[in-house]
Motif scaffolding. Structure first.
Motif, short mmCIF file in Angstrom:
data_model
loop_
_atom_site.label_atom_id
_atom_site.label_comp_id
_atom_site.label_asym_id
_atom_site.label_seq_id
_atom_site.Cartn_x
_atom_site.Cartn_y
_atom_site.Cartn_z
N ARG A 190 28.63 -2.43 -58.17
CA ARG A 190 29.17 -1.16 -58.69
C ARG A 190 30.60 -0.90 -58.26
N GLN A 207 13.70 7.28 -44.48
CA GLN A 207 13.44 5.89 -44.86
C GLN A 207 14.14 4.94 -43.91
N GLU A 231 23.40 2.74 -44.98
CA GLU A 231 22.93 1.65 -45.84
C GLU A 231 23.48 0.33 -45.32
N LYS A 277 23.10 12.37 -61.58
CA LYS A 277 24.40 12.39 -60.97
C LYS A 277 25.21 11.17 -61.43
N HIS A 309 23.48 14.34 -51.97
CA HIS A 309 22.31 14.08 -51.13
C HIS A 309 22.42 14.71 -49.74
N HIS A 344 18.02 12.62 -56.56
CA HIS A 344 16.74 11.94 -56.30
C HIS A 344 16.29 12.11 -54.85
N TYR A 345 17.21 12.51 -53.94
CA TYR A 345 16.78 12.75 -52.56
C TYR A 345 15.73 13.86 -52.48
N LYS A 371 12.18 12.65 -52.69
CA LYS A 371 11.62 11.77 -51.66
C LYS A 371 10.51 12.51 -50.92
N LYS A 405 28.25 2.50 -46.19
CA LYS A 405 27.68 1.24 -46.68
C LYS A 405 28.02 0.12 -45.71
N ASP A 431 29.98 10.39 -53.77
CA ASP A 431 28.76 9.65 -54.12
C ASP A 431 27.54 10.15 -53.33
C1 BG6 Z 1 22.82 6.92 -55.00
C2 BG6 Z 1 24.21 6.44 -54.69
O1 BG6 Z 1 22.84 8.24 -55.45
O2 BG6 Z 1 22.04 6.83 -53.81
C3 BG6 Z 1 24.20 5.02 -54.14
O3 BG6 Z 1 25.00 6.50 -55.87
C4 BG6 Z 1 23.26 4.92 -52.96
O4 BG6 Z 1 25.51 4.61 -53.76
C5 BG6 Z 1 21.90 5.53 -53.31
O5 BG6 Z 1 23.12 3.56 -52.63
C6 BG6 Z 1 20.99 5.60 -52.08
O6 BG6 Z 1 19.72 5.99 -52.48
P1 BG6 Z 1 18.43 5.57 -51.63
O7 BG6 Z 1 17.30 6.25 -52.34
O8 BG6 Z 1 18.37 4.08 -51.69
O9 BG6 Z 1 18.68 6.07 -50.26
#
Ligand code: BG6
Length: 483
Positions: free
Chosen positions: A221, A367, A214, A146, A238, A176-177, A180, A330, A233
């Motif tokens: 970034r 998480q 977060e 992404k 996700h 990537h979610y 997990k 964030k 994002d």
């Molecule tokens: C990314 C976003 O895809 O996922 C980031 O671009 C974000 O902004 C991140 O911080 C969060 O991933 P994780 O695995 O740390 O929850």
């Protein structure tokens, strides 16, 4: 289960993602005996390095991003030996012939994959070049990261560009979610336990909350993020993926297209959401030494959201009337990703003194402290009469893995990269899925742009703007604590 020896070409091999995620992931898989010694990892990037220079960079990445307890000299040496490097100009002609020479002859059955850890504008040209140079063979796979587009139009263009070179069943779009551990567990929870399915609908579920909070800001970034915002994002990918896994119908098989067909149906069932009432955008303010979003993004008048909360509805037979509240942001109070499924309360309390019967909440914690809890109401222990008290059935994974201390919670990339090698697309987004998500997201963004909305300021370390609290209060509900 060990995979066959493979060739993995990583374009953008000197970038942040490769150093932070891919190199450590591949090391772990080798260290744990899943990736065989005969595997080859070929880094490709513009930097004029030789193989030794790149190995030194990879070695430094291991030191920085792998826990010392998991680093042993023998595994390290085997891993670094598997690494090669070729300088390649992705947008130009230099290096492609050398890259071809660095790969073994085709004709062997070795799986081969090309990981485009690149800006999306290079996806199409890189995929086309890999194909036209004859590097991919008939079964070569292409992996993309992404952001997959900025809106529906650009996502369609990317899909078309990839389709010009690779069949859909050779394209791996990473979210990537989905890699997990707990997200995969969600599917086990839903489809390997008969307990929940009869309750998994609007008769018994009151609402669902999906939170990805977060504590970090946009860090380095800023300038990139400022052109994107939390909706693009995090939500488009996700959070909507998590929503799909909660809301989808049971697929007939745990197979790529069976699973993805069901997810696409959920995305297509999302009710359009353009009213300002159901979408809250926020931007973190500064406080003391903590910089504001505008400072982090180096954009004093920015209207980009670093926080978003919204109330979505899956308008189908199973879910009609059940709100799905999504929020992500964030610089919040803590780092917490969780899905909470709140069941309807018992219809009537039989207990004296108005004993309050609580709501059962199934919380899937992604998480930190991965695990699953079920909030229950029990009798307060002791002889003091029948008083009710909340209690939690707790399946924290760290507890479940006690007695097997060598088990480490693998990073999402470990699973996803091995799935590419195995040729399993189940945990990857299909092209139509990406487009369906954008189709829902685009009008929401268009509506706030048309209104000229500014995001509401929120304090760093808080749980977001007050309007987000109101989003649930209005419905007589509350967000779960970010903790
Ligand atoms: C990314 C976003 O895809 O996922 C980031 O671009 C974000 O902004 C991140 O911080 C969060 O991933 P994780 O695995 O740390 O929850």
């Amino acid at each position: 289960v060990p995979v066959d020896p493979f060739d993995l070409v990583v374009f953008g091999a000197t970038g942040d993602l490769a150093r932070r995620k891919l190199i450590p992931a591949l090391y772990h898989r080798m260290h744990d005996g899943q990736a065989p010694e005969g595997a080859r990892i070929v880094g490709a990037a513009r930097a004029d390095l030789d193989a030794d220079g790149y190995r030194r960079m990879a070695d430094a990445a291991l030191t920085e991003f792998v826990a010392p307890a998991d680093l042993d000299a023998a595994s390290r040496e085997i891993f670094l030996k598997a690494i090669d490097y070729v300088p390649v100009d992705i947008g130009g002609d230099d290096g492609w012939t050398a890259l071809g020479e660095a790969l073994p002859e085709h004709g062997s059955s070795r799986p081969r994959a090309f990981y485009l850890s690149l800006a999306p504008r290079f996806f199409g040209p890189a995929a086309a070049r890999v194909k036209s140079e004859g590097l991919a063979g008939a079964e070569g796979r292409i992996v993309v990261e992404k952001p997959f587009g900025h809106d529906l139009g650009s996502a369609r263009a990317l899909n078309a560009a990839l389709a010009g070179a690779f069949d859909e069943h050779h394209v791996y779009r990473i979210d990537h979610y989905l890699g997990k551990e707990t997200v995969q567990n969600l599917m086990a929870l839903r489809f390997a336990n008969a307990l929940f399915e009869p309750l998994w609908n609007n008769h018994h579920i009151d609402h669902v909350q999906i939170t990805v909070a977060e504590s970090v800001g946009v860090e380095g970034r800023g300038p990139y993020y400022d052109g994107v915002g939390a909706m693009r994002d995090m939500v488009q990918n996700h959070l909507l993926q998590l929503l799909c896994l909660i809301a989808m119908e049971p697929p007939a098989h745990f197979e790529p297209d069976a699973v993805r067909d069901e997810k696409v149906k959920v995305l297509r069932a999302l009710a359009p959401l353009s009213s300002a009432e159901n979408v809250v955008r926020g931007q973190y303010a500064g406080a003391g030494a903590s910089a504001s979003y505008a400072e982090d993004a180096q954009s004093p008048d920015s209207r980009t959201e670093s926080y978003i909360a919204l109330k979505a509805e899956v308008a189908n037979w199973r879910w009609s009337g059940v709100p799905f509240y999504l929020r992500t942001g964030k610089r919040l109070r803590g780092r917490m990703s969780e899905i909470a499924v709140a069941f309807k309360p018992a219809p009537h309390s039989i207990f004296p003194g108005g004993g309050k019967v609580g709501q059962n909440v199934l919380a899937i914690r992604l998480q930190p402290d991965e695990g699953i809890t079920l909030g229950m109401t029990i009798k307060d222990p002791g002889p003091g009469g029948l008083r009710l008290a909340p209690a939690v059935l707790d399946m924290t994974f760290a507890e479940a893995m006690r007695g097997a201390p060598s088990l480490r919670m693998p990073d999402a990339y470990e699973r996803l990269v091995m799935d590419v090698i195995r040729g399993d697309q189940t945990l990857f987004m299909r092209g139509d899925e990406c487009e369906a998500a954008w189709s829902w997201v685009d009008p929401i963004i268009a509506a706030w742009e048309e209104r000229g909305d500014r995001p509401a300021a929120y304090d760093p370390g808080s749980s977001g703007p007050d309007d987000a609290l109101m989003l649930l209060h209005r419905d007589g509900r509350r967000w779960r604590e970010i903790a």
